[in-house]
Design an enzyme around this catalytic site. Structure first.
Site, PDB file in Angstrom:
ATOM      1  N   LYS A  18     -39.528 -15.568  -9.042  1.00  0.00           N
ATOM      2  CA  LYS A  18     -39.213 -14.571 -10.067  1.00  0.00           C
ATOM      3  C   LYS A  18     -37.753 -14.694 -10.513  1.00  0.00           C
ATOM      4  O   LYS A  18     -37.446 -14.557 -11.703  1.00  0.00           O
ATOM      5  CB  LYS A  18     -39.467 -13.179  -9.468  1.00  0.00           C
ATOM      6  CG  LYS A  18     -39.405 -12.050 -10.429  1.00  0.00           C
ATOM      7  CD  LYS A  18     -40.277 -10.893  -9.965  1.00  0.00           C
ATOM      8  CE  LYS A  18     -40.263 -10.656  -8.459  1.00  0.00           C
ATOM      9  NZ  LYS A  18     -39.166  -9.849  -7.964  1.00  0.00           N
ATOM     10  N   ASP A  72     -30.571 -14.748  -5.936  1.00  0.00           N
ATOM     11  CA  ASP A  72     -30.972 -14.887  -7.339  1.00  0.00           C
ATOM     12  C   ASP A  72     -29.784 -14.791  -8.288  1.00  0.00           C
ATOM     13  O   ASP A  72     -29.792 -15.404  -9.356  1.00  0.00           O
ATOM     14  CB  ASP A  72     -32.017 -13.837  -7.712  1.00  0.00           C
ATOM     15  CG  ASP A  72     -33.393 -14.231  -7.194  1.00  0.00           C
ATOM     16  OD1 ASP A  72     -33.659 -15.446  -7.109  1.00  0.00           O
ATOM     17  OD2 ASP A  72     -34.179 -13.336  -6.856  1.00  0.00           O
ATOM     18  N   LYS A 190     -58.162 -12.507 -10.633  1.00  0.00           N
ATOM     19  CA  LYS A 190     -58.344 -11.108 -10.237  1.00  0.00           C
ATOM     20  C   LYS A 190     -57.076 -10.458  -9.658  1.00  0.00           C
ATOM     21  O   LYS A 190     -56.727  -9.339 -10.056  1.00  0.00           O
ATOM     22  CB  LYS A 190     -59.530 -10.996  -9.259  1.00  0.00           C
ATOM     23  CG  LYS A 190     -60.080  -9.596  -9.018  1.00  0.00           C
ATOM     24  CD  LYS A 190     -60.661  -8.883 -10.231  1.00  0.00           C
ATOM     25  CE  LYS A 190     -61.845  -9.488 -10.911  1.00  0.00           C
ATOM     26  NZ  LYS A 190     -63.129  -9.531 -10.268  1.00  0.00           N
ATOM     27  N   THR A 192     -54.092 -10.965 -10.397  1.00  0.00           N
ATOM     28  CA  THR A 192     -53.211 -10.663 -11.533  1.00  0.00           C
ATOM     29  C   THR A 192     -53.707  -9.413 -12.267  1.00  0.00           C
ATOM     30  O   THR A 192     -52.921  -8.556 -12.678  1.00  0.00           O
ATOM     31  CB  THR A 192     -53.158 -11.866 -12.499  1.00  0.00           C
ATOM     32  OG1 THR A 192     -52.624 -12.974 -11.780  1.00  0.00           O
ATOM     33  CG2 THR A 192     -52.304 -11.587 -13.719  1.00  0.00           C
ATOM     34  N   GLN A 193     -55.032  -9.316 -12.413  1.00  0.00           N
ATOM     35  CA  GLN A 193     -55.584  -8.121 -13.081  1.00  0.00           C
ATOM     36  C   GLN A 193     -55.206  -6.857 -12.313  1.00  0.00           C
ATOM     37  O   GLN A 193     -54.819  -5.852 -12.900  1.00  0.00           O
ATOM     38  CB  GLN A 193     -57.107  -8.230 -13.184  1.00  0.00           C
ATOM     39  CG  GLN A 193     -57.569  -9.414 -14.032  1.00  0.00           C
ATOM     40  CD  GLN A 193     -59.088  -9.516 -14.063  1.00  0.00           C
ATOM     41  OE1 GLN A 193     -59.776  -8.516 -14.086  1.00  0.00           O
ATOM     42  NE2 GLN A 193     -59.606 -10.745 -14.060  1.00  0.00           N
ATOM     43  N   GLY A 360     -21.678 -20.187   8.669  1.00  0.00           N
ATOM     44  CA  GLY A 360     -22.480 -19.564   9.714  1.00  0.00           C
ATOM     45  C   GLY A 360     -21.664 -18.552  10.504  1.00  0.00           C
ATOM     46  O   GLY A 360     -20.461 -18.392  10.272  1.00  0.00           O
ATOM     47  N   CYS A 387     -16.771 -23.591   5.231  1.00  0.00           N
ATOM     48  CA  CYS A 387     -16.448 -22.342   5.914  1.00  0.00           C
ATOM     49  C   CYS A 387     -16.507 -22.497   7.434  1.00  0.00           C
ATOM     50  O   CYS A 387     -15.601 -23.073   8.020  1.00  0.00           O
ATOM     51  CB  CYS A 387     -17.352 -21.217   5.404  1.00  0.00           C
ATOM     52  SG  CYS A 387     -16.593 -19.604   5.657  1.00  0.00           S
ATOM     53  N   MET A 390     -15.767 -25.869   8.327  1.00  0.00           N
ATOM     54  CA  MET A 390     -14.355 -26.250   8.399  1.00  0.00           C
ATOM     55  C   MET A 390     -13.750 -25.795   9.712  1.00  0.00           C
ATOM     56  O   MET A 390     -12.995 -26.516  10.364  1.00  0.00           O
ATOM     57  CB  MET A 390     -13.548 -25.640   7.247  1.00  0.00           C
ATOM     58  CG  MET A 390     -12.102 -26.110   7.313  1.00  0.00           C
ATOM     59  SD  MET A 390     -10.858 -24.941   6.711  1.00  0.00           S
ATOM     60  CE  MET A 390     -10.505 -23.989   8.166  1.00  0.00           C
ATOM     61  N   GLN A 391     -14.095 -24.587  10.121  1.00  0.00           N
ATOM     62  CA  GLN A 391     -13.537 -24.066  11.371  1.00  0.00           C
ATOM     63  C   GLN A 391     -13.953 -24.966  12.535  1.00  0.00           C
ATOM     64  O   GLN A 391     -13.146 -25.281  13.406  1.00  0.00           O
ATOM     65  CB  GLN A 391     -14.004 -22.622  11.572  1.00  0.00           C
ATOM     66  CG  GLN A 391     -13.521 -21.694  10.440  1.00  0.00           C
ATOM     67  CD  GLN A 391     -14.004 -20.253  10.583  1.00  0.00           C
ATOM     68  OE1 GLN A 391     -14.781 -19.923  11.462  1.00  0.00           O
ATOM     69  NE2 GLN A 391     -13.514 -19.385   9.705  1.00  0.00           N
ATOM     70  N   HIS A 516     -16.284 -21.504  -0.066  1.00  0.00           N
ATOM     71  CA  HIS A 516     -17.646 -22.007  -0.317  1.00  0.00           C
ATOM     72  C   HIS A 516     -17.717 -22.638  -1.705  1.00  0.00           C
ATOM     73  O   HIS A 516     -18.049 -21.947  -2.675  1.00  0.00           O
ATOM     74  CB  HIS A 516     -18.658 -20.863  -0.253  1.00  0.00           C
ATOM     75  CG  HIS A 516     -18.874 -20.313   1.115  1.00  0.00           C
ATOM     76  ND1 HIS A 516     -19.821 -20.808   1.972  1.00  0.00           N
ATOM     77  CD2 HIS A 516     -18.263 -19.297   1.777  1.00  0.00           C
ATOM     78  CE1 HIS A 516     -19.787 -20.119   3.106  1.00  0.00           C
ATOM     79  NE2 HIS A 516     -18.852 -19.199   3.019  1.00  0.00           N
ATOM     80  N   GLU A 518     -19.906 -24.427  -2.929  1.00  0.00           N
ATOM     81  CA  GLU A 518     -21.288 -24.462  -3.424  1.00  0.00           C
ATOM     82  C   GLU A 518     -21.592 -23.329  -4.393  1.00  0.00           C
ATOM     83  O   GLU A 518     -22.450 -23.453  -5.257  1.00  0.00           O
ATOM     84  CB  GLU A 518     -22.287 -24.451  -2.261  1.00  0.00           C
ATOM     85  CG  GLU A 518     -22.369 -23.171  -1.431  1.00  0.00           C
ATOM     86  CD  GLU A 518     -21.400 -23.125  -0.253  1.00  0.00           C
ATOM     87  OE1 GLU A 518     -20.368 -23.826  -0.309  1.00  0.00           O
ATOM     88  OE2 GLU A 518     -21.659 -22.383   0.710  1.00  0.00           O
TER      89      GLU A 518
END
Ligand code: GLN
Length: 540
Positions: A18, A72, A190, A192-193, A360, A387, A390-391, A516, A518
């Site tokens: 979604k 999201d 069904k 979905t209905q 983590g 993070c 690195m530590q 981070h 990313e």
């Protein structure tokens, strides 16, 4: 033009994409020249996502302004190629918290404060604030969970109330799922209905149904959904599984998504469909592969392995690899299996072109991560530490290169004689007061790069800004000792003199960041550190 609102709800079951569907609709509208933003509503009582276990809830994404939110929001940023602010995320807990605070401040002027209408009204106030602040043409609002759940009813109610107030300014999209049971061998409509009936009982009629399934929707089923869900056949959009999520906007468009939405609002595209996106992602099926191992611990729940805990890391790898014409093969390596004994020379790790140790918390799997880092350092395997990664890289170096065997982080061993990683004074206060929620070092901070380093070469600029989420820091007392042995501290936060990046010279690619990276990688604009990491992995 007044802002248009598109609510996205889920039916039948969760986990069918979604968030990516919401982000993809946004991308399509953006491709046609509109200003789009997206809001995520999480039905949890947690005030933010920071206190949720990543195995249960997936990655905790962090925005520039330091909100710990649902993964999201990361999809919205990646697909919309924009920065999302903390205003765009709310949970049940955060909404109630505001309403209760307002009540305490007498802002309801002696009225009885009730769940209805005051909770949905606060939700609407927040959605409209986003529209005002961003001046968006479209605000997409994704309501977490599936229709029929008790927990998201008040958010559906907010949608219903907005539609009543702005009949021409609000539409509803239902992302449903059509199973193909193996015994039956036929796609079933069904569930979905039923989902649509449930939505109807909340006073909402979907304008568009997205039919998620392993296969494209065929005509008979399209007609069935149309007939029994009371919706035009053209408004039922086929959303089959795809090889890359970045192909989803292209797929939706094939079924006329923008045409249907703009027609509903009586609008026209601002310009032709932006081709950049389509060009980049029509094909991601590259022949050449690059094999990356992610060494972490948030993978398994019961008999299933989930990768959602590190979704931004995975996407950042894809962005870099795709842009270099390679297909990334990503493997999950549980760090716990390296806990005992040393990583053998013929270890499976040899098979990887690059190794990532991501973020983590806590003790589990830590010694395994340190051993993997030692292996990557000695065997010249491209390594990227994020993070906690690195530590751990700093600890590994002080232990094995500087000879301080008990080096550790005080997160795990408070009595170590060599606290290479320690807690900041203000964070200690938070911990003592049990002030855990939303109190880490969060969001974007500056980082100055040292000239002549690999980090500088990657970013090609002296000052960068990256996102953080941690309580512990590198202890500057260990800087000199490590520098003498070849460690380079290539990124420093100028305000507090904190180490943000470390790297090794005598290694093809050994880099680790306290932040981070990313979180800021985008499909059309891969992150420079991931790009360099993947480049060197390809070379290997
Ligand atoms: N546990 C570490 C800290 O709090 C690292 C956190 C992380 O990897 N996000 O500092």
């Amino acid at each position: 033009m007044s802002t248009k609102y598109i609510f996205v709800t889920g039916g039948v079951m969760s986990g069918v994409g979604k968030g990516v569907a919401t982000a993809s609709i946004g991308r399509i509208l953006k491709n046609y020249g509109f200003n789009v933003t997206a809001v995520k509503i999480d039905p949890y009582v947690n005030v933010d996502a920071g206190t949720m276990n990543p195995i249960e809830h997936g990655e905790v994404f962090v925005t520039d302004d330091g909100m710990e939110c649902d993964q999201d929001v990361g999809n919205y940023e990646r697909f919309l190629d924009t920065n999302i602010s903390r205003d765009n995320y709310m949970t049940t807990g955060s909404v109630y918290l505001t309403v209760i605070q307002k009540e305490r401040n007498l802002e309801y002027e002696g009225k009885c404060v009730e769940v209805v209408p005051h909770i949905p009204e606060e939700v609407i106030r927040r959605i409209e604030r986003v529209a005002r602040k961003t001046k968006a043409d479209f605000v997409l609002i994704e309501i977490g969970g599936t229709v029929g759940e008790y927990q998201n009813m008040l958010f559906l109610e907010a949608g219903r109330m907005m539609k009543l107030a702005k009949p021409d300014g609000v539409i509803f999209v239902l992302v449903s799922y059509l199973p193909i049971p193996r015994m039956v061998g036929e796609m079933k409509t069904k569930p979905t209905q039923y989902a649509v009936r449930t939505l109807n009982s909340a006073g909402i009629q979907p304008d568009i149904i997205l039919a998620r399934a392993s296969q494209p929707l065929d005509e008979p089923r399209k007609k069935k959904i149309s007939m029994f869900c009371n919706i035009l056949p053209e408004s039922v959009i086929s959303a089959p599984d795809v090889k890359s999520i970045y192909q989803i906007p292209i797929n939706f468009e094939k079924d006329g998504m923008s045409r249907i939405i703009l027609k509903k609002f009586g609008m026209r595209p601002r310009h032709k469909n932006g081709m950049k996106w389509n060009k980049a992602f029509t094909n991601t099926d590259f022949e050449k592969e690059v094999k990356i191992g992610i060494v972490g611990k948030y993978f398994s729940t019961g008999a299933f392995t989930l990768s959602d805990s590190y979704i931004s890391v995975i996407e950042a790898i894809k962005h870099a690899a795709y842009s270099l014409g390679h297909r990334p093969i990503i493997d999950w390596i549980n760090s716990e299996k390296f806990e005992k004994g040393s990583v053998k020379e013929n270890s499976e790790l040899k098979n990887y072109d690059g190794i990532i140790v991501p973020g983590g918390f806590g003790t589990r799997g830590v010694e395994g991560k340190i051993k993997v880092i030692e292996y990557a350092r000695k065997n010249k395997i491209p390594f990227l530490g994020l993070c906690y990664g690195m530590q751990m890289a700093a600890i590994e170096f002080v232990r094995n290169v500087c000879g301080k065997r008990d080096a550790h982080t005080t997160e795990i061993n408070q009595n170590t004689k060599n606290p290479v990683i320690h807690i900041l004074p203000e964070q200690l206060e938070n911990m003592e007061k049990k002030n855990y929620g939303g109190s880490m070092r969060l969001g974007a901070y500056n980082c100055e790069l040292k000239r002549g380093t690999k980090a500088y070469a990657a970013y090609k600029q002296p000052l960068i800004s990256e996102r953080h989420r941690h309580r512990y820091e590198f202890n500057n007392d260990y800087k000199e000792m490590m520098e003498k042995k070849g460690m380079i501290f290539s990124g420093i936060n100028p305000e507090k003199n904190l180490v943000e990046i470390l790297e090794l010279k005598s290694h093809p690619f050994f880099m680790a960041t306290q932040f981070h990276p990313e979180f800021k990688s985008k499909p059309l604009n891969p992150h420079p550190l991931f790009l360099e990491f993947i480049k060197s992995a390809i070379k290997k």
